[in-house]
Design an enzyme around this catalytic site. Structure first.
Site, PDB file in Angstrom:
ATOM      1  N   GLU A 242       0.851  -1.207   0.000  1.00  0.00           N
ATOM      2  CA  GLU A 242       0.000   0.000   0.000  1.00  0.00           C
ATOM      3  C   GLU A 242       0.885   1.254   0.000  1.00  0.00           C
ATOM      4  O   GLU A 242       1.112   1.878   1.046  1.00  0.00           O
ATOM      5  CB  GLU A 242      -0.922  -0.044   1.233  1.00  0.00           C
ATOM      6  CG  GLU A 242      -1.963   1.048   1.295  1.00  0.00           C
ATOM      7  CD  GLU A 242      -3.152   0.820   0.376  1.00  0.00           C
ATOM      8  OE1 GLU A 242      -3.097  -0.068  -0.498  1.00  0.00           O
ATOM      9  OE2 GLU A 242      -4.133   1.560   0.522  1.00  0.00           O
TER      10      GLU A 242
ATOM     11  N   HIS B 198     -11.690  -3.877  -4.628  1.00  0.00           N
ATOM     12  CA  HIS B 198     -11.265  -3.970  -3.233  1.00  0.00           C
ATOM     13  C   HIS B 198     -11.845  -5.215  -2.558  1.00  0.00           C
ATOM     14  O   HIS B 198     -13.051  -5.289  -2.300  1.00  0.00           O
ATOM     15  CB  HIS B 198     -11.698  -2.698  -2.487  1.00  0.00           C
ATOM     16  CG  HIS B 198     -11.224  -2.644  -1.072  1.00  0.00           C
ATOM     17  ND1 HIS B 198     -11.915  -1.988  -0.081  1.00  0.00           N
ATOM     18  CD2 HIS B 198     -10.131  -3.159  -0.477  1.00  0.00           C
ATOM     19  CE1 HIS B 198     -11.254  -2.109   1.061  1.00  0.00           C
ATOM     20  NE2 HIS B 198     -10.175  -2.817   0.842  1.00  0.00           N
TER      21      HIS B 198
HETATM   22  P1  NAD Z   1       1.562  -8.039   1.574  1.00  0.00           P
HETATM   23  O1  NAD Z   1       2.672  -7.233   2.097  1.00  0.00           O
HETATM   24  O2  NAD Z   1       1.158  -9.284   2.274  1.00  0.00           O
HETATM   25  O3  NAD Z   1       1.880  -8.451   0.068  1.00  0.00           O
HETATM   26  C1  NAD Z   1       2.411  -7.613  -0.885  1.00  0.00           C
HETATM   27  C2  NAD Z   1       3.149  -8.458  -1.913  1.00  0.00           C
HETATM   28  O4  NAD Z   1       3.463  -7.648  -3.016  1.00  0.00           O
HETATM   29  C3  NAD Z   1       4.464  -9.037  -1.415  1.00  0.00           C
HETATM   30  O5  NAD Z   1       4.498 -10.438  -1.658  1.00  0.00           O
HETATM   31  C4  NAD Z   1       5.518  -8.315  -2.243  1.00  0.00           C
HETATM   32  O6  NAD Z   1       6.651  -9.122  -2.533  1.00  0.00           O
HETATM   33  C5  NAD Z   1       4.731  -8.016  -3.502  1.00  0.00           C
HETATM   34  N1  NAD Z   1       5.254  -6.927  -4.316  1.00  0.00           N
HETATM   35  C6  NAD Z   1       5.811  -5.773  -3.930  1.00  0.00           C
HETATM   36  N2  NAD Z   1       6.160  -5.037  -5.030  1.00  0.00           N
HETATM   37  C7  NAD Z   1       5.785  -5.763  -6.108  1.00  0.00           C
HETATM   38  C8  NAD Z   1       5.871  -5.563  -7.510  1.00  0.00           C
HETATM   39  N3  NAD Z   1       6.451  -4.488  -8.013  1.00  0.00           N
HETATM   40  N4  NAD Z   1       5.374  -6.501  -8.322  1.00  0.00           N
HETATM   41  C9  NAD Z   1       4.820  -7.623  -7.823  1.00  0.00           C
HETATM   42  N5  NAD Z   1       4.726  -7.877  -6.519  1.00  0.00           N
HETATM   43  C10 NAD Z   1       5.198  -6.960  -5.663  1.00  0.00           C
HETATM   44  O7  NAD Z   1       0.323  -7.043   1.454  1.00  0.00           O
HETATM   45  P2  NAD Z   1      -1.231  -7.346   1.475  1.00  0.00           P
HETATM   46  O8  NAD Z   1      -1.721  -7.291   2.859  1.00  0.00           O
HETATM   47  O9  NAD Z   1      -1.515  -8.531   0.647  1.00  0.00           O
HETATM   48  O10 NAD Z   1      -1.790  -6.047   0.754  1.00  0.00           O
HETATM   49  C11 NAD Z   1      -1.729  -5.845  -0.631  1.00  0.00           C
HETATM   50  C12 NAD Z   1      -2.684  -4.751  -1.028  1.00  0.00           C
HETATM   51  O11 NAD Z   1      -4.007  -5.125  -0.655  1.00  0.00           O
HETATM   52  C13 NAD Z   1      -2.427  -3.417  -0.367  1.00  0.00           C
HETATM   53  O12 NAD Z   1      -2.713  -2.393  -1.276  1.00  0.00           O
HETATM   54  C14 NAD Z   1      -3.409  -3.396   0.779  1.00  0.00           C
HETATM   55  O13 NAD Z   1      -3.770  -2.109   1.182  1.00  0.00           O
HETATM   56  C15 NAD Z   1      -4.573  -4.096   0.150  1.00  0.00           C
HETATM   57  N6  NAD Z   1      -5.512  -4.720   1.095  1.00  0.00           N
HETATM   58  C16 NAD Z   1      -5.057  -5.377   2.194  1.00  0.00           C
HETATM   59  C17 NAD Z   1      -5.962  -5.947   3.071  1.00  0.00           C
HETATM   60  C18 NAD Z   1      -5.485  -6.698   4.278  1.00  0.00           C
HETATM   61  O14 NAD Z   1      -6.269  -6.870   5.205  1.00  0.00           O
HETATM   62  N7  NAD Z   1      -4.265  -7.181   4.291  1.00  0.00           N
HETATM   63  C19 NAD Z   1      -7.341  -5.849   2.809  1.00  0.00           C
HETATM   64  C20 NAD Z   1      -7.776  -5.209   1.659  1.00  0.00           C
HETATM   65  C21 NAD Z   1      -6.852  -4.639   0.801  1.00  0.00           C
END
Ligand code: NAD
Length: 718
Positions: free
Chosen positions: A407, A455
């Site tokens: 994020e 989302h």
């Molecule tokens: P996370 O940190 O678990 O995963 C992120 C992944 O993205 C990692 O595996 C990382 O290696 C990868 N990454 C980073 N840069 C990259 C790139 N250039 N190309 C490809 N992969 C890349 O994060 P998350 O919790 O899965 O969140 C991801 C998104 O989803 C964020 O935008 C977050 O706000 C959103 N989100 C999260 C939640 C939650 O509860 N965790 C809920 C809804 C939305």
């Protein structure tokens, strides 16, 4: 043809058998609406007359010309019906029951051919016949408790006499749909046959009854008589069932327990008296706000499905998807997409991420296999549908991309601009951002019209909602294709317009704002949790914060405060800030407001931790015992008002969309129907008055001018 209606026809077949066929014109399914009930009455009268006047009709076979048998009563008629005075509702229900009883009393054997789904009133129709033959592919059940009511067309009476009180209770209080083998096992149906043999087998059964080989009269009599069960045994069976079901349903859902008590009351009575008792219980439940809200919820869900269908018509194909980022969300999205049949490429920048994502999918799939919800072959197919990669190699074949990387605006801008170069024009790009403006993210793109928000909620496989967010430049086709993909994944999409937090997080953070204020003023976080859980939330706000992640919460809160500084900015340090400063991030590092230990099943179990109180003491007033109503008002007003604002700002189009978003996205108590229904149940003016009582708590508690006006003019949202 001896009867020709718009829902029912009756014709004479060979050998004195009449076929009563359900085929509601102009509809894709059969249901018991007013027309169908009236025609069942008339068709039964015609059959009665034919049986009395001649020996032409010796037996009746009931069929359906649709794929389903009968899906149930017409729920769109419930709102009006449930608004009747209770006494009128009882009499109306008794009168409707007379139709089913008249059919049951026909002086010839009757049998139903259950070709497809027969639920609620549809299955009660089956119960009124002497014999039930079921296609191996059909499903039957009495799911009324899901609407806060219980069967009212004689279902509790006939089912308990047919399969015994214990089975009847399980079916009625549980409300599940049952497969043919389960139905046969308890005796809810008499035979199960292959679909192509159904009609023939049903006719054959009636013929055997006509010939005297089967004693249909004795079988029928069992449904007309009181239940033969010794008094002592009865008492024990009912009491233990009531205890068990009450514990499971909880105090907010009275229908399952009332259903059992109703069966207990009528089990010693003959059919007609028993039906009157059922009608009284049914009417009592129909008058509860729970039933009215759950019916509203069902109708909202229908409306949402219709909107989605309208979008799907304008959508492009989604045969291949891709997800960027194999983290918590990316892994979940890949699993869900593959499980539901859309192959997906899962790209990350490092192998460790990919391994994590794939392991998560494997874990979820193994669970399904061990629960016998899937076989090992299918598990292999699903895993093969996830293609892990570190490069953009196959991206030109992709129809929809979901970006789920960290994020961070800069990272997301870079990743989106990069992926745009590797896909064909028209490929829909979406972002799973929780907080960043979709319009802002689109700035990095050459084709912003192909981009929108998608989302998901964590955990992806469990949470039904997907917010589809329209940025300023998103095209309608982009939105439509994203809606279609969400549907393909088995999710419920709600289309919203862009703003900080979109719909769900925008209304969730004012709720957390209410929580922060309560703790500042000396409330006990455990008590707040308990009160809100009793109110119906699956978890209280402190526990929810721990599950979301305190770090995630603090970050998102900052974004929301920036977006809506007047309401969501805070001028005090909160208990959540203290948790964050002390690196107590919640479940993810086993300590937040609560401490988390691993239980026997390997799941996190929350335990109270005294150090929380010591840590937050400096930012909290001296401990004060708040009344439950006070806590509820201080928590719920900010959320409800924000939902009102989202409607006024056109972030969400209809009250139904808003309410469903809350129920599916944050677990708003379903029996309360959603935030807008909650306000309406209280009455708009009462709600505004309540807000005014808390005016000194600041802008989070200030009703909008429009809401005041609506309240003064006696208007409503729905
Ligand atoms: P996370 O940190 O678990 O995963 C992120 C992944 O993205 C990692 O595996 C990382 O290696 C990868 N990454 C980073 N840069 C990259 C790139 N250039 N190309 C490809 N992969 C890349 O994060 P998350 O919790 O899965 O969140 C991801 C998104 O989803 C964020 O935008 C977050 O706000 C959103 N989100 C999260 C939640 C939650 O509860 N965790 C809920 C809804 C939305």
């Amino acid at each position: 043809m001896i009867y020709d209606g718009s829902a029912i026809t009756v014709k004479l077949l060979d050998d004195g058998i009449a076929q009563l066929d359900f085929n509601l014109q102009g509809e894709s399914v059969n249901k018991f609406n007013r027309v169908t009930l009236e025609e069942l009455k008339q068709a039964t009268e015609v059959l009665q007359a034919a049986i009395q006047e001649s020996a032409d009709v010796k037996g009746v076979v009931v069929t359906s010309s649709k794929d389903v048998f009968i899906v149930g009563a017409d729920i769109t008629e419930f709102t009006e019906m449930f608004a009747l005075p209770e006494e009128e509702l009882v009499e109306g229900t008794v009168a409707t029951n007379a139709i089913f009883s008249a059919f049951e009393d026909l002086n010839v054997p009757t049998a139903v051919a259950i070709n497809g789904i027969a639920l609620g009133g549809g299955f009660e129709m089956c119960l009124a016949a002497d014999y039930r033959v079921m296609s191996a592919k059909a499903k039957v059940g009495l799911p009324e408790v899901k609407l806060g009511i219980f069967p009212g067309f004689g279902g509790t009476v006939r089912m308990s006499r047919l399969v015994g009180c214990d089975n009847a209770i399980e079916w009625i209080a549980g409300g599940a749909e049952n497969r043919a083998d389960a139905a046969l096992k308890v005796g809810a149906v008499d035979a199960v046959v292959a679909p192509e043999k159904l009609f023939e087998a049903t006719v054959d059964l009636v013929k055997r009854a006509i010939s005297g080989e089967l004693d249909y009269k004795a079988k029928r009599q069992e449904k007309l008589d009181p239940i033969k069960l010794p008094m002592m045994e009865q008492m024990m069976a009912f009491n233990s069932a009531i205890g068990f079901v009450a514990g499971k349903a909880g105090p907010n859902y009275p229908a399952p327990v009332t259903a059992i008590k109703t069966i207990q009351k009528h089990c010693g009575k003959k059919r007609d008296d028993a039906i009157r008792i059922e009608a009284k219980g049914f009417a009592k439940m129909a008058k509860t706000s729970v039933a009215q809200n759950l019916v509203g919820l069902f109708l909202n869900d229908q409306a949402l499905k219709k909107t989605a269908k309208d979008f799907e018509r304008k959508a492009g194909k989604v045969e291949q998807a891709a997800v960027l980022g194999a983290g918590i969300m990316g892994g979940g999205i890949a699993y869900q997409s593959a499980l539901k049949g859309t192959p997906i490429i899962m790209k990350d920048i490092n192998q460790a991420g990919i391994d994590l994502g794939l392991n998560e999918a494997k874990k979820l799939l193994s669970k399904r296999v061990s629960r016998k919800k899937m076989d090992a072959d299918k598990m292999g197919d699903v895993l093969n549908a996830i293609k892990p990669t570190l490069s953009y190699g196959d991206f030109e074949t992709v129809d929809v991309v979901v970006e789920a990387v960290v994020e961070n605006v800069k990272v997301k801008h870079a990743v989106l601009a990069e992926v745009e170069k590797h896909v064909k024009p028209g490929t829909v790009l979406t972002s799973n951002t929780s907080t960043i403006s979709i319009t802002k993210l689109a700035e990095a793109l050459e084709r912003p019209e192909d981009f929108c928000g998608m989302h998901f909620f964590n955990p992806v496989h469990m949470m039904p909602l997907v917010e589809v967010i329209r940025g300023e430049k998103s095209s309608e086709e982009t939105i439509a294709t994203t809606v279609k993909y969400a549907k393909q994944m088995g999710k419920t999409p709600v289309v919203v317009n862009d703003c900080p937090g979109f719909l769900v997080n925008r209304v969730l953070f004012p709720y957390f704002g209410g929580f922060a204020g309560l703790l500042r003023d000396g409330a006990d976080f455990q008590k707040v949790d308990k009160v809100m859980e009793k109110f119906g939330w699956p978890m209280g706000p402190a526990y929810l914060m721990d599950v979301v992640g305190i770090d995630t919460g603090v970050h998102a809160e900052g974004v929301m405060a920036e977006g809506f500084p007047e309401r969501m900015g805070r001028d005090f340090k909160s208990a959540v800030d203290v948790m964050f400063e002390n690196e107590r991030y919640g479940q993810k590092n086993n300590i937040g407001f609560y401490k988390y230990e691993t239980d026997k099943k390997g799941k996190p179990k929350k335990v109270v931790d005294q150090s929380t109180y010591d840590l937050i003491a400096p930012v909290c007033a001296e401990s004060k015992d708040f009344e439950a109503d006070d806590i509820i008002a201080r928590m719920m007003i900010p959320m409800c008002l924000e939902v009102v604002r989202c409607l006024e700002d056109n972030i969400v189009e209809t009250p139904a969309d808003a309410d469903m978003g809350l129920i599916f996205g944050v677990g708003f108590p379903p029996f309360r129907g959603g935030a807008i229904r909650y306000i309406e149940e209280m009455g708009l003016q009462n709600f505004v008055d309540l807000c005014d009582k808390y005016a000194d708590l600041g802008p989070l508690y200030a009703p909008t001018e429009n809401l005041r006006k609506m309240a003064a003019e006696g208007k409503t949202f729905y």
